[in-house]
Design an enzyme around this catalytic site. Structure first.
Site, PDB file in Angstrom:
ATOM      1  N   VAL A 201       0.845  -1.199   0.000  1.00 24.70           N
ATOM      2  CA  VAL A 201       0.000   0.000   0.000  1.00 24.70           C
ATOM      3  C   VAL A 201       0.875   1.242   0.000  1.00 24.70           C
ATOM      4  O   VAL A 201       1.841   1.331   0.763  1.00 24.70           O
ATOM      5  CB  VAL A 201      -0.920   0.028   1.239  1.00 24.70           C
ATOM      6  CG1 VAL A 201      -1.795   1.275   1.215  1.00 24.70           C
ATOM      7  CG2 VAL A 201      -1.765  -1.223   1.300  1.00 24.70           C
ATOM      8  N   THR A 202       0.543   2.201  -0.829  1.00 23.79           N
ATOM      9  CA  THR A 202       1.251   3.476  -0.805  1.00 23.79           C
ATOM     10  C   THR A 202       0.262   4.614  -1.012  1.00 23.79           C
ATOM     11  O   THR A 202      -0.901   4.395  -1.360  1.00 23.79           O
ATOM     12  CB  THR A 202       2.371   3.524  -1.856  1.00 23.79           C
ATOM     13  OG1 THR A 202       3.223   4.636  -1.573  1.00 23.79           O
ATOM     14  CG2 THR A 202       1.810   3.649  -3.250  1.00 23.79           C
TER      15      THR A 202
ATOM     16  N   ALA B 121       7.398   7.858  -6.973  1.00 23.11           N
ATOM     17  CA  ALA B 121       6.722   8.996  -6.347  1.00 23.11           C
ATOM     18  C   ALA B 121       7.701   9.659  -5.400  1.00 23.11           C
ATOM     19  O   ALA B 121       8.202   9.023  -4.458  1.00 23.11           O
ATOM     20  CB  ALA B 121       5.476   8.540  -5.597  1.00 23.11           C
TER      21      ALA B 121
ATOM     22  N   CYS C 279       3.964   0.968   2.278  1.00 28.29           N
ATOM     23  CA  CYS C 279       4.696  -0.157   1.683  1.00 28.29           C
ATOM     24  C   CYS C 279       4.863  -1.314   2.660  1.00 28.29           C
ATOM     25  O   CYS C 279       5.718  -2.186   2.461  1.00 28.29           O
ATOM     26  CB  CYS C 279       6.067   0.297   1.160  1.00 28.29           C
ATOM     27  SG  CYS C 279       5.970   1.645  -0.040  1.00 28.29           S
TER      28      CYS C 279
END
Length: 220
Positions: free
Chosen positions: A77-78, A155, A171
């Protein structure tokens, strides 16, 4: 190589754009292309994402204007949001003579070079892709490769809303934090200036000439 410099885009429209560019690159209709933009607030879940790494409730995410999107890139997940420069390079790796690992490290180096221009000392972390300042990550990376064409990308945190990172385990990393250029410098540099530094170092590290065009020109 083309360079498309966009403004702020919702994740869904940028994802659709990426898929079009990937298809065109696979078919040889366009050259390698670097897209730089910012996103509306969004949590993206990679193919190995753990839903429990989203710490906030749906109500909190809605209040903050953060959507949640599944994506096909690698990783966990970011977060993406305004004040963060997102890069989507659409590149044919065989033409560059690069494998996936070498490509990821080249991406890291481009960002490390750009940050060095501002006096920010960075490093890699063994076994975890990304760019770090001390114990804190300042840039995240994640890609997908289809038929030799890499997409998604990186990013870099320039001056985003850092509160939004408290709503997730970024992450899936529990032994490190998140930082930004705004936190590491007396004042955050203009985003357009940072974009130009990224483009400069991309051209240098990949040995290409970047030509800036609009998305409309690329599509024509």
């Amino acid at each position: 190589m083309w360079w498309v410099n966009l403004g702020r885009e919702p994740y869904s429209s940028a994802e659709a754009m990426q898929h079009r560019l990937v298809e065109w690159r696979q078919q040889g209709q366009i050259d390698d292309t670097l897209v730089l933009l910012e996103h509306d607030p969004v949590l993206t879940l990679g193919r190995r994402a753990d839903q429990s790494h989203i710490l906030a409730s749906g109500e909190v995410l809605a209040r903050e204007g953060i959507e949640v999107r599944q994506t096909e890139r690698g990783g966990d997940v970011t977060y993406h949001g305004p004040g963060q420069i997102v890069g989507y390079p659409i590149v044919h790796l065989p033409s560059l003579g690069l494998g996936a690992s070498d490509y990821m490290h080249r991406l890291e180096q481009v960002l490390m070079d750009a940050l060095q221009d501002y006096g920010i000392a960075t490093h890699r972390r063994e076994g975890i892709i990304g760019v770090w300042v001390g114990e804190n990550k300042i840039a995240a990376l994640g890609v997908r490769i289809k038929k030799g064409v890499a997409f998604h990308g990186f990013a870099l945190n320039v001056a985003p809303n850092m509160y939004h990172w408290t709503l997730l385990i970024p992450c899936g990393i529990t032994d490190g934090g998140v930082t930004s250029m705004a936190l590491e410098l007396p004042e955050a540099p203009p985003a357009e200036e940072v974009r130009a530094r990224i483009a400069h170092h991309w051209a240098r590290r990949f040995g290409v000439e970047l030509v800036e065009i609009t998305l409309e020109e690329l599509s024509s």
